[in-house]
Design a protein around this motif. Structure first.
Motif, PDB file in Angstrom:
ATOM      1  N   ASP A 113       3.205   9.346  -1.895  1.00  0.00           N
ATOM      2  CA  ASP A 113       2.931   9.467  -0.468  1.00  0.00           C
ATOM      3  C   ASP A 113       1.737  10.398  -0.263  1.00  0.00           C
ATOM      4  N   GLY A 114       0.767   9.926   0.509  1.00  0.00           N
ATOM      5  CA  GLY A 114      -0.481  10.674   0.666  1.00  0.00           C
ATOM      6  C   GLY A 114      -0.329  12.033   1.327  1.00  0.00           C
ATOM      7  N   ILE A 115       0.730  12.247   2.086  1.00  0.00           N
ATOM      8  CA  ILE A 115       0.855  13.508   2.816  1.00  0.00           C
ATOM      9  C   ILE A 115       1.787  14.499   2.112  1.00  0.00           C
ATOM     10  N   GLN A 151      -0.175  12.451  11.049  1.00  0.00           N
ATOM     11  CA  GLN A 151      -0.967  13.642  11.393  1.00  0.00           C
ATOM     12  C   GLN A 151      -0.908  13.913  12.891  1.00  0.00           C
ATOM     13  N   GLN A 195     -16.237   6.177   0.962  1.00  0.00           N
ATOM     14  CA  GLN A 195     -15.244   5.726   1.927  1.00  0.00           C
ATOM     15  C   GLN A 195     -15.953   5.295   3.209  1.00  0.00           C
ATOM     16  N   SER A 255       8.084  10.552   5.301  1.00  0.00           N
ATOM     17  CA  SER A 255       7.629   9.578   4.304  1.00  0.00           C
ATOM     18  C   SER A 255       8.487   8.323   4.278  1.00  0.00           C
ATOM     19  N   PRO A 258      -2.483   2.464   4.790  1.00  0.00           N
ATOM     20  CA  PRO A 258      -2.462   3.907   4.559  1.00  0.00           C
ATOM     21  C   PRO A 258      -3.175   4.679   5.667  1.00  0.00           C
ATOM     22  N   GLY A 265       3.378  13.834  -0.968  1.00  0.00           N
ATOM     23  CA  GLY A 265       3.349  13.705  -2.422  1.00  0.00           C
ATOM     24  C   GLY A 265       4.632  13.200  -3.042  1.00  0.00           C
ATOM     25  N   LYS A 311      -1.299   7.534   7.872  1.00  0.00           N
ATOM     26  CA  LYS A 311      -1.794   8.911   7.834  1.00  0.00           C
ATOM     27  C   LYS A 311      -2.108   9.404   9.251  1.00  0.00           C
ATOM     28  N   SER A 334       0.390   6.025  -9.053  1.00  0.00           N
ATOM     29  CA  SER A 334      -0.930   5.923  -8.424  1.00  0.00           C
ATOM     30  C   SER A 334      -1.030   4.703  -7.524  1.00  0.00           C
ATOM     31  N   SER A 393       0.810  -1.208   0.000  1.00  0.00           N
ATOM     32  CA  SER A 393       0.000   0.000   0.000  1.00  0.00           C
ATOM     33  C   SER A 393       0.847   1.262   0.000  1.00  0.00           C
ATOM     34  N   THR A 394       2.144   1.145   0.347  1.00  0.00           N
ATOM     35  CA  THR A 394       2.964   2.362   0.358  1.00  0.00           C
ATOM     36  C   THR A 394       3.496   2.700  -1.032  1.00  0.00           C
TER      37      THR A 394
END
Lengths: 497, 165
Positions: free
Chosen positions: A185-187, A453, A343, B40, A445, A189, A449, A202, A180-181
């Motif tokens: 990166d979702g935070i 956060q 979701q 990351s 993920p 980019g 996250k 993607s 999934s990584t």
């Protein structure tokens, strides 16, 4: 009252020809695959998920719920007739169902299974409707640290779905998280593990991987390890109906087992099999003549079947309100929600309330349709088990190709599906469970996250996780489930040996 | 089989190392993330370390089990079956995988109907169906039905290939 009016509007939304047809098709498909040893509801939902893409969200997902409900019931047919549970959830049904067949009461057993399945399903649906919105309200107040605790707890489910193979389950889970990584990166980019390829940015699509792990690998596996049917059923099914008066004495068992099944279903990492065993034992304990159990007592069938179908509504509670998959089926269903742009989680109840209530209505409707189709088709479903296995393999593979291509019209997804199918085969062959990989891929993920956060919020202070009581409670629960419980179990096993 | 488990544990451990080295090269953006530890890179690195640790545990557990053969029945599913597994079923399985790879290669250019009928036919031959009538019926009917339901009724995209006009 608010729930009732929303439920009514949910019914209004789902009560049309297209939806009813879709649910019926789903239930029918579910019963059929459920009755085929070796094919499971999980597999079918994985394959059908991309196909429902072209349908409206509530219709598409209602169809998949139909497969879920029908699939768990379908497993009882072969359990009763040929002593071969169509799905693991129906193992306890063989205890009394098969003896009933031997006594020439196959018809009654099948009818009892149907009646109690529907009963259990409806009970769990009602419980789901009552508690899910409340739970979602609580979960709505969760911030990043609470989510971190929750998702870590969600991942600890891996230890209970892995059974005997804890370390292998953990490895599969870690690999799922690592998969999934891949991608952006979702935070921040930044690209991770893309090896310079833009196609990888993607990341991996969840659906083709689900199809690979749950369907393709199964076909390959069964070429080497065919499911053995324990018996052949050639007789005729007669005396299908049980009089309403006689039904009355089983009503209490059905309700009690339905409630047991629902609450076991709510606990992540359990499932229909466990629920059926527990409620079977409970019914036997409460019975006036427990010695008749295992010798063809219809009460035993009622207990097992009501409980395993009741897990359907129960399992949807954590999945819908928290976004936590408790078993393989709900893991796949989360994929189905995502493909529709929904979701699962507390926000779903706020942003897509009408869809949620349409789904609740759809679940209840699926159970009613199951009853109608069951009564009409009982005699015919029994024939399904006679389809030779060699024929099923290529048909399943064909559908896998259709499904994974439909996700994004891309051969990359089809290739990913096949590769995961081959890897999944070797995992199965060497005793690595597939479900942890998928759970890791879904929750990975979310954990990351929430972790990042939270630490950004606290300026890098890890104590934020202890100062949030909810988070601390979840972490304590995690330690319980993943460390204390396995040790307890191992000790118990050692004592038995 | 035991040997296979050692090999798997070793491969997984090396995979973890490989991922760790790669994760260490992931670009980070310290300016965006206040926490310099959890960036990351952190999560993939943590997971790769776990993968290495779990692989070592698997390896050790395996050698312990090897000594105490008493506990062997626990893995009877893999152990016993696979040793008795006949050569032909592995051949069939490999041929089936091969067929799938061929299907994958020609799926888009050949189109759904043509390739899937050929795929069904050869797959059924591989798994040992020899009755000609069922061979033909089962290789033609399912693809046609799937095509009708998915393409015509549900408008799910399928590759058209040579039949597209």
């Amino acid at each position: 009252m608010e729930i009732l009016s929303q439920l009514l509007s949910g019914f209004a939304e789902i009560f049309n020809v297209a939806s009813i047809l879709a649910i019926s098709a789903g239930v029918l498909a579910g019963i059929t695959v459920g009755a085929l040893p070796g094919l499971t509801a999980t597999m079918t939902i994985a394959i059908l998920t991309p196909v429902t893409f072209s349908l409206a969200p509530d219709i598409g997902i209602a169809l998949l719920l139909g497969v879920f409900v029908g699939g768990i019931y379908g497993g009882s047919i072969t359990a009763i007739l040929i002593n071969t549970p169509g799905t693991p959830a129906s193992i306890a049904t063989t205890f009394d169902g098969y003896p009933m067949t031997k006594m020439g009461k196959a018809g009654q057993a099948l009818y009892m299974a149907l009646f109690s399945s529907v009963g259990g399903g409806l009970i769990s649906g009602v419980v789901l409707i009552c508690i899910a919105p409340q739970l979602a309200k609580i979960a709505l107040q969760f911030g990043p640290p609470e989510y971190f605790g929750l998702t870590v707890f969600g991942i600890s489910i891996i230890s209970s779905v892995s059974g005997q193979m804890l370390i292998k389950g953990l490895i599969a889970g870690v690999i799922g998280i690592l998969l999934s990584t891949v991608g952006m990166d979702g935070i921040t980019g930044v690209p991770r593990f893309t090896f310079g390829s833009t196609a990888m940015l993607s990341g991996f699509n969840l659906i083709p991987i689900l199809i690979g792990v749950f369907a393709v690998s199964e076909v390959f596996y069964q070429i080497i390890n065919p499911v053995l049917k324990k018996d052949d059923f050639e007789g005729k099914i007669s005396g299908v109906y049980i009089k309403l008066k006689e039904m009355k004495q089983y009503l209490f068992t059905i309700i009690r087992s339905g409630l047991i099944g629902t609450f076991i279903g709510v606990v992540p990492g359990t499932g229909g099999g466990i629920a059926a065993f527990v409620s079977y034992a409970e019914a036997k304990r409460a019975s006036k003549n427990p010695e008749s159990y295992g010798k063809g007592d219809a009460d035993g069938v009622a207990a097992a079947e009501s409980a395993n179908n009741a897990t359907t509504g129960g399992a949807l509670v954590p999945m819908l309100t928290l976004g936590i998959p408790g078993d393989p089926v709900t893991a796949v269903l989360i994929g189905a929600f995502m493909i529709q742009g929904l979701q699962p989680g507390p926000l779903l109840f706020q942003e897509n309330a009408s869809t949620v209530y349409a789904l609740f209505a759809g679940l209840l409707l699926a159970n009613i349709i199951l009853f109608i189709l069951g009564v009409i088709g009982l005699r015919y479903f029994a024939k399904v088990a006679n389809i030779p296995q060699q024929v099923l393999g290529p048909i399943v593979l064909l559908l896998c190709f259709v499904g994974s291509y439909a996700v994004a019209n891309s051969m990359v997804d089809v290739a990913a599906m096949l590769v995961m199918g081959i890897i999944g085969f070797f995992m199965k062959q060497y005793g690595f469970p597939g479900a942890p990989l998928v759970i890791g891929m879904i929750l990975g993920p979310m954990v990351e996250k929430a972790l990042r956060q939270s630490l950004t919020l606290s300026n890098g202070e890890w104590s934020i996780f202890i100062y949030s009581p909810i988070c601390a409670a979840f972490l304590a629960l995690t330690i319980c489930v993943s460390i204390v419980l396995p040790i307890y179990r191992a000790r118990k096993d050692a004592r038995v040996l | 089989m035991r040997k296979g488990e050692y090999i798997i544990a070793t491969i997984l451990g090396l995979l973890g190392l490989f991922i760790f080295i790669h994760a260490d090269q992931i670009p980070t953006m310290v300016a965006v993330e206040k926490s310099s530890v959890v960036n990351s890179r952190f999560f993939p690195k943590l997971m790769s370390v776990l993968l290495v640790i779990f692989s070592i545990i698997l390896f050790v557990q395996n050698s312990l089990l090897h000594k105490k053969t008493k506990i062997m029945p626990q893995s009877n599913n893999e152990g016993k079956n696979s040793e008795n597994k006949s050569y032909t079923s592995w051949m069939r399985m490999s041929a089936a995988v091969g067929m799938c790879i061929l299907f994958l290669i020609f799926y888009e250019s050949g189109g759904f109907l043509v390739t899937s009928i050929l795929f069904m036919f050869s797959f059924l031959l591989i798994v040992g169906v020899r009755n000609w009538i069922s061979l033909i019926l089962i290789s033609i009917l399912p693809p046609v039905i799937v095509y009708f339901i998915f393409k015509v009724l549900l408008s799910v995209p399928l590759p058209e290939g040579v039949l597209s006009l």
